[in-house]
Structures are given as C-alpha cells and as structure tokens.
Scaffold this motif. Structure first.
Motif, PDB file in Angstrom:
ATOM      1  N   GLN A   1       0.863  -1.176   0.000  1.00 37.61           N
ATOM      2  CA  GLN A   1       0.000   0.000   0.000  1.00 37.61           C
ATOM      3  C   GLN A   1       0.896   1.221   0.000  1.00 37.61           C
ATOM      4  O   GLN A   1       1.862   1.311   0.748  1.00 37.61           O
ATOM      5  N   MET A   2       0.559   2.162  -0.848  1.00 37.91           N
ATOM      6  CA  MET A   2       1.348   3.375  -0.988  1.00 37.91           C
ATOM      7  C   MET A   2       0.622   4.517  -0.292  1.00 37.91           C
ATOM      8  O   MET A   2      -0.565   4.407   0.003  1.00 37.91           O
ATOM      9  N   PRO A   3       1.313   5.617  -0.046  1.00 39.11           N
ATOM     10  CA  PRO A   3       0.661   6.765   0.603  1.00 39.11           C
ATOM     11  C   PRO A   3      -0.550   7.234  -0.209  1.00 39.11           C
ATOM     12  O   PRO A   3      -0.526   7.223  -1.432  1.00 39.11           O
ATOM     13  N   GLY A   4      -1.580   7.587   0.485  1.00 38.91           N
ATOM     14  CA  GLY A   4      -2.794   8.041  -0.181  1.00 38.91           C
ATOM     15  C   GLY A   4      -3.896   7.015  -0.005  1.00 38.91           C
ATOM     16  O   GLY A   4      -3.670   5.875   0.352  1.00 38.91           O
ATOM     17  N   GLU A   5      -5.090   7.445  -0.285  1.00 35.69           N
ATOM     18  CA  GLU A   5      -6.244   6.580  -0.130  1.00 35.69           C
ATOM     19  C   GLU A   5      -6.335   5.611  -1.300  1.00 35.69           C
ATOM     20  O   GLU A   5      -6.405   6.009  -2.448  1.00 35.69           O
ATOM     21  N   GLN A   6      -6.321   4.350  -1.025  1.00 35.62           N
ATOM     22  CA  GLN A   6      -6.408   3.272  -2.023  1.00 35.62           C
ATOM     23  C   GLN A   6      -5.377   3.420  -3.143  1.00 35.62           C
ATOM     24  O   GLN A   6      -5.713   3.368  -4.328  1.00 35.62           O
ATOM     25  N   ASN A   7      -4.124   3.588  -2.789  1.00 35.46           N
ATOM     26  CA  ASN A   7      -3.031   3.575  -3.750  1.00 35.46           C
ATOM     27  C   ASN A   7      -2.188   2.337  -3.478  1.00 35.46           C
ATOM     28  O   ASN A   7      -1.807   2.094  -2.329  1.00 35.46           O
ATOM     29  N   TYR A   8      -1.901   1.566  -4.533  1.00 30.91           N
ATOM     30  CA  TYR A   8      -1.192   0.298  -4.365  1.00 30.91           C
ATOM     31  C   TYR A   8      -0.073   0.174  -5.396  1.00 30.91           C
ATOM     32  O   TYR A   8      -0.163   0.718  -6.497  1.00 30.91           O
ATOM     33  N   GLY A   9       0.946  -0.579  -5.020  1.00 29.52           N
ATOM     34  CA  GLY A   9       2.014  -0.937  -5.944  1.00 29.52           C
ATOM     35  C   GLY A   9       2.138  -2.447  -6.000  1.00 29.52           C
ATOM     36  O   GLY A   9       2.012  -3.124  -4.983  1.00 29.52           O
ATOM     37  N   VAL A  10       2.360  -2.975  -7.184  1.00 24.83           N
ATOM     38  CA  VAL A  10       2.543  -4.412  -7.384  1.00 24.83           C
ATOM     39  C   VAL A  10       3.770  -4.597  -8.268  1.00 24.83           C
ATOM     40  O   VAL A  10       3.860  -3.979  -9.333  1.00 24.83           O
ATOM     41  N   ASN A  11       4.709  -5.420  -7.808  1.00 24.53           N
ATOM     42  CA  ASN A  11       5.890  -5.732  -8.616  1.00 24.53           C
ATOM     43  C   ASN A  11       5.762  -7.152  -9.144  1.00 24.53           C
ATOM     44  O   ASN A  11       5.521  -8.077  -8.381  1.00 24.53           O
ATOM     45  N   ILE A  12       5.951  -7.314 -10.432  1.00 27.17           N
ATOM     46  CA  ILE A  12       5.959  -8.636 -11.054  1.00 27.17           C
ATOM     47  C   ILE A  12       7.372  -8.842 -11.573  1.00 27.17           C
ATOM     48  O   ILE A  12       7.780  -8.232 -12.559  1.00 27.17           O
ATOM     49  N   GLU A  13       8.113  -9.685 -10.888  1.00 24.70           N
ATOM     50  CA  GLU A  13       9.544  -9.840 -11.167  1.00 24.70           C
ATOM     51  C   GLU A  13       9.806 -11.062 -12.043  1.00 24.70           C
ATOM     52  O   GLU A  13       9.191 -12.111 -11.868  1.00 24.70           O
ATOM     53  N   TYR A  14      10.772 -10.910 -12.939  1.00 26.59           N
ATOM     54  CA  TYR A  14      11.232 -11.978 -13.827  1.00 26.59           C
ATOM     55  C   TYR A  14      12.727 -12.166 -13.554  1.00 26.59           C
ATOM     56  O   TYR A  14      13.559 -11.606 -14.263  1.00 26.59           O
ATOM     57  N   PRO A  15      13.088 -12.947 -12.531  1.00 29.18           N
ATOM     58  CA  PRO A  15      14.504 -13.086 -12.161  1.00 29.18           C
ATOM     59  C   PRO A  15      15.380 -13.616 -13.297  1.00 29.18           C
ATOM     60  O   PRO A  15      16.515 -13.169 -13.465  1.00 29.18           O
ATOM     61  N   ASN A  16      14.857 -14.547 -14.090  1.00 24.78           N
ATOM     62  CA  ASN A  16      15.656 -15.125 -15.183  1.00 24.78           C
ATOM     63  C   ASN A  16      15.931 -14.119 -16.297  1.00 24.78           C
ATOM     64  O   ASN A  16      16.900 -14.265 -17.035  1.00 24.78           O
ATOM     65  N   LEU A  17      15.073 -13.123 -16.420  1.00 24.75           N
ATOM     66  CA  LEU A  17      15.253 -12.096 -17.448  1.00 24.75           C
ATOM     67  C   LEU A  17      15.828 -10.810 -16.879  1.00 24.75           C
ATOM     68  O   LEU A  17      16.063  -9.854 -17.619  1.00 24.75           O
ATOM     69  N   LYS A  18      16.016 -10.784 -15.567  1.00 24.62           N
ATOM     70  CA  LYS A  18      16.540  -9.607 -14.876  1.00 24.62           C
ATOM     71  C   LYS A  18      15.695  -8.368 -15.165  1.00 24.62           C
ATOM     72  O   LYS A  18      16.207  -7.295 -15.474  1.00 24.62           O
ATOM     73  N   GLY A  19      14.371  -8.562 -15.054  1.00 20.00           N
ATOM     74  CA  GLY A  19      13.459  -7.460 -15.294  1.00 20.00           C
ATOM     75  C   GLY A  19      12.263  -7.500 -14.362  1.00 20.00           C
ATOM     76  O   GLY A  19      11.966  -8.534 -13.770  1.00 20.00           O
ATOM     77  N   THR A  20      11.600  -6.364 -14.245  1.00 20.07           N
ATOM     78  CA  THR A  20      10.411  -6.253 -13.398  1.00 20.07           C
ATOM     79  C   THR A  20       9.383  -5.369 -14.085  1.00 20.07           C
ATOM     80  O   THR A  20       9.724  -4.353 -14.685  1.00 20.07           O
ATOM     81  N   ILE A  21       8.120  -5.777 -13.979  1.00 19.85           N
ATOM     82  CA  ILE A  21       7.009  -4.930 -14.391  1.00 19.85           C
ATOM     83  C   ILE A  21       6.453  -4.318 -13.116  1.00 19.85           C
ATOM     84  O   ILE A  21       6.069  -5.035 -12.195  1.00 19.85           O
ATOM     85  N   TYR A  22       6.446  -3.002 -13.051  1.00 19.86           N
ATOM     86  CA  TYR A  22       5.946  -2.272 -11.885  1.00 19.86           C
ATOM     87  C   TYR A  22       4.544  -1.748 -12.202  1.00 19.86           C
ATOM     88  O   TYR A  22       4.362  -1.003 -13.170  1.00 19.86           O
ATOM     89  N   LEU A  23       3.580  -2.142 -11.390  1.00 21.27           N
ATOM     90  CA  LEU A  23       2.215  -1.651 -11.534  1.00 21.27           C
ATOM     91  C   LEU A  23       1.913  -0.687 -10.390  1.00 21.27           C
ATOM     92  O   LEU A  23       2.282  -0.951  -9.246  1.00 21.27           O
TER      93      LEU A  23
END
Length: 195
Positions: free
Chosen positions: A65-87
């Motif tokens: 949960q991030m600062p603010g009312e109903q603000n969220y962060g989700v990280n989808i990590e791909y360790p084998n590709l050394k990348g992350t999708i940040y939502l």
C-alpha cells in the motif's frame, strides 16, 4: 651428408606443399539464441481494487500500500530475465481533474524517455465491455523502460505499468527479453477487471 641434406630439403618441400591449403578464414559471428517458455497465464486476485492475469514464469512479489487513499504498488519480477514490471494503482474517486492529472503524469513519464529513445510508438486500448481504456507505449532504443501503459475506467480506477531491466540499457542486448515481456504487459492490460 649430401643425401641427408637432400632428404631433409625434400621433406621440407613436401611439408610445405601438403600444408598449403585454402586460406583460413575466421568463423562468422553467431547470434545468441534465446528461448523463453511459452506463456501460461493465471489470474491474480489479491486484495486490490482490480484483478489481472500474470505469466507463471514471473514471480509475483506481492502488494504494497502506498501513501494516499487506495493507492497500491505491485511488482511482477522476472529473475531469469533480470526485469520487473511495476504496476501502480491510484483511485480517481470520481474526480475528473484527478483523472486528467493522472493521464498527464503517465504521458509525461513516457515522454521523459525521448532523450534516450529512438522512437516511442503509442497504441490506444479500448474495451467497452470491461470499461478499460488506455494507452500502450513501446519505447525503442536505449531508454530505461521499453514498455509502459496506463488504463482507467474514467471514473474510479487508474492503473499504470512500466517495464525495467536491472542492467544498463542496451537495446540490442535486451530486445528479445523486452519483446517477450511486452506480450505479458499487453496481456495484463487486456485482462484487467475492476472490482
């Protein structure tokens, strides 16, 4: 002595004749063949105001949960590709001015990559049935993020996503992984359901 010298000269001449073949040329450069598993998607139904599908190949790191009312962060990590999708999810709360600010921020965030990008292509996304509207950006060149998007229902929900690799951007090197993850980002956009 002369016979041994003649024998040695004949042996050297024969060695030169036999060893002289075509010029040796180096092997041509090879390209690294990268293969990734076929994507298999499963629904992610966390305690969020939205759901989506993610690739099983990815590691879901949970929700914060991030600062603010109903603000969220989700990280989808791909360790084998050394990348992350940040939502990042933000609640609009029916405020049209807030929606316009979120859209402008998302567009400005993408435009910051024009310094390093060779090109930025935009593709509009519309799904009236699920009330999901947005934009997908593909960034070409040595930019920090190769793919970005935002989607909204225009009333309550706003979701952005960005792809980053844990390495210095070198477009030629990360292109296969970037293309693979671009499909996952598009799939996330296409499977978003608002709660």
């Amino acid at each position: 002595m002369i016979k041994s010298l003649q024998f040695l000269l004949v042996l050297i001449a024969l060695n030169i004749v036999v060893s002289c073949k075509e010029d040796i040329t180096p092997k041509p450069s090879a390209f690294l063949r990268l293969s990734y598993p076929e994507a298999k998607y499963k629904s992610v139904n966390e305690d969020l105001p939205f759901s989506f599908e993610k690739n099983d190949f990815a590691k879901h790191l949970g929700v914060r949960q991030m600062p603010g009312e109903q603000n969220y962060g989700v990280n989808i990590e791909y360790p084998n590709l050394k990348g992350t999708i940040y939502l990042t999810y933000k609640s609009i709360g029916g405020d049209k001015a807030r929606l316009m600010k979120f859209i402008q921020d998302a567009q400005n965030f993408t435009q910051k990559h024009t310094i390093k990008a060779d090109e930025i292509s935009e593709q509009v996304y519309l799904n009236d049935e699920r009330k999901v509207y947005g934009m997908f950006y593909e960034v070409g060149g040595n930019a920090a993020s190769q793919s970005q998007f935002y989607v909204t229902d225009s009333i309550q929900h706003f979701l952005t996503g960005s792809l980053y690799f844990y390495t210095k951007p070198n477009y030629d090197s990360i292109l296969p992984a970037a293309k693979y993850l671009e499909k996952d980002i598009r799939h996330i956009m296409e499977t978003v359901n608002w709660k």
